[in-house]
Design an enzyme around this catalytic site. Sequence first.
Site, short mmCIF file in Angstrom:
data_model
loop_
_atom_site.label_atom_id
_atom_site.label_comp_id
_atom_site.label_asym_id
_atom_site.label_seq_id
_atom_site.Cartn_x
_atom_site.Cartn_y
_atom_site.Cartn_z
CB THR A 142 -8.33 -1.78 6.50
OG1 THR A 142 -7.77 -1.90 5.20
CG2 THR A 142 -8.70 -0.32 6.75
CG ASN A 143 -3.18 -1.76 4.96
OD1 ASN A 143 -3.29 -1.16 3.90
ND2 ASN A 143 -3.17 -3.09 5.02
NE ARG A 144 -2.04 6.68 6.13
CZ ARG A 144 -1.15 7.62 6.27
NH1 ARG A 144 -0.24 7.53 7.22
NH2 ARG A 144 -1.15 8.67 5.47
CB SER A 145 -2.70 -0.18 0.89
OG SER A 145 -2.78 -0.44 -0.49
CB ALA A 185 -0.97 -3.12 1.95
#
Length: 410
Positions: free
Chosen positions: A217-220, A284
């Site tokens: 995943t990502n930091r959004s 994101a």
Amino acid sequence: MDTIALLQDKRIILAVTGSIAVYKAVDLASKLTQAGALVDVIMTDAAQRFVSPLTFQAVTGRPVYTDLWKADNSGGLPTHIAHVGLGEDADLMVVAPITANTIAKLAHGFSDDLLSVTAIAVRCPILIAPAMDGGMYEHPATQENLEILSMRGVFRIEPEVGRFASGLIGRGRFPDTQTLIGHIRYTIGVSGDLAGHKIVVTAGGTREALDPVRYITNRSSGKQGYAIAQAAIDAGAEVTLITSAENLPDPIGVQVVHVDSADSMRDAVLEYTQDATALVMAAAVADYKPADVSNQKIKKSDDDLSIPLARTPDILMSVKAQREKTGYPLIAVGFAAESQNLLENAEGKLQRKGLDMLLANDITADDAGFAVDMNRVIVLDNDGGTQPLELTSKANIGAYIMDRIIGLLD
Ligand code: C5P
């Protein structure tokens, strides 16, 4: 508590009745005032047994009204006829908490105290939040009276299930302040400029599964998307929020669709935008996903592990194809998070993805972006215009996008 643009200088009559939950209405009065509303409190005699008028006066900075029979404006009454003066230019009357007794009175048009007379005199929307003990809420008398009020267009906040002051457990608990404010925003916003328009918003970083326990995943955080959904509610739209964020409360009045991967988000976006006025893609979306998802948990070994990645679908490109075929959604708005060549990259995306507007943010700035409540964006339009916005709250960016959508519709 931040100010809320929708509530700025709105006149809200907050009427409170004799329920123990009236102490929680003090916090509501305080938060509404901090948000920018002008709160006029009406208290019944029974409410004053629990909390003193002075308490509400202290948090609202305005007079509190208790008496139908004051014949002059010595008590700070807006006119010599209090209920008419109070109701005249009110934007909303909230009765919270409302007891079974006051529900019955309003349902049958009794008007023997300042609250009930005002409820008949006002022409603004009325929102009620029942709070009562034990089986009183479920009692057929209460339910039938509520039905009458609903048919008459009175908005209602369902009480919650839980423990009462008496120790009994059931439905009848007064919701928390944030939930109440969510309903107040919905009720004031419902007749706004986007009434009758469907707005679809996406939020959060997608999660691309690797095996049953792991994902990429990502930091959004999803905060910007949720703020946009709330701004769309404030403007009166019918809002669907397609989200992969997990820890944010559902905005009141929004249809929330939970998804996880880019693929599932694309399916939901194509489904819900078929007749939508606008899509705002604040999510994101991952660019890559594991090429194969293992059915079993991947076991560790002494060797290094390489994971082949495959491209995810570009959701906005699918939306572009749908728009070329059907015309819907009428408006598409994207975001671009860049760490270099901000404007150049953003301009390319706006064109490639066929967007009406794109909000570009520089993710190297440390006062804006991921997980915080502030954001700094440059707005690009499809006619080539660019406009930098000052560092501002994600809520204000949401409101800005709604203003622009309203402008494009005109
Ligand atoms: O290409 P990039 O990811 O930078 O573009 C950002 C915009 O495109 C955002 O609005 C994002 O939600 C959307 N996007 C998408 N599908 C992807 C990747 C991004 O719709 N696979």
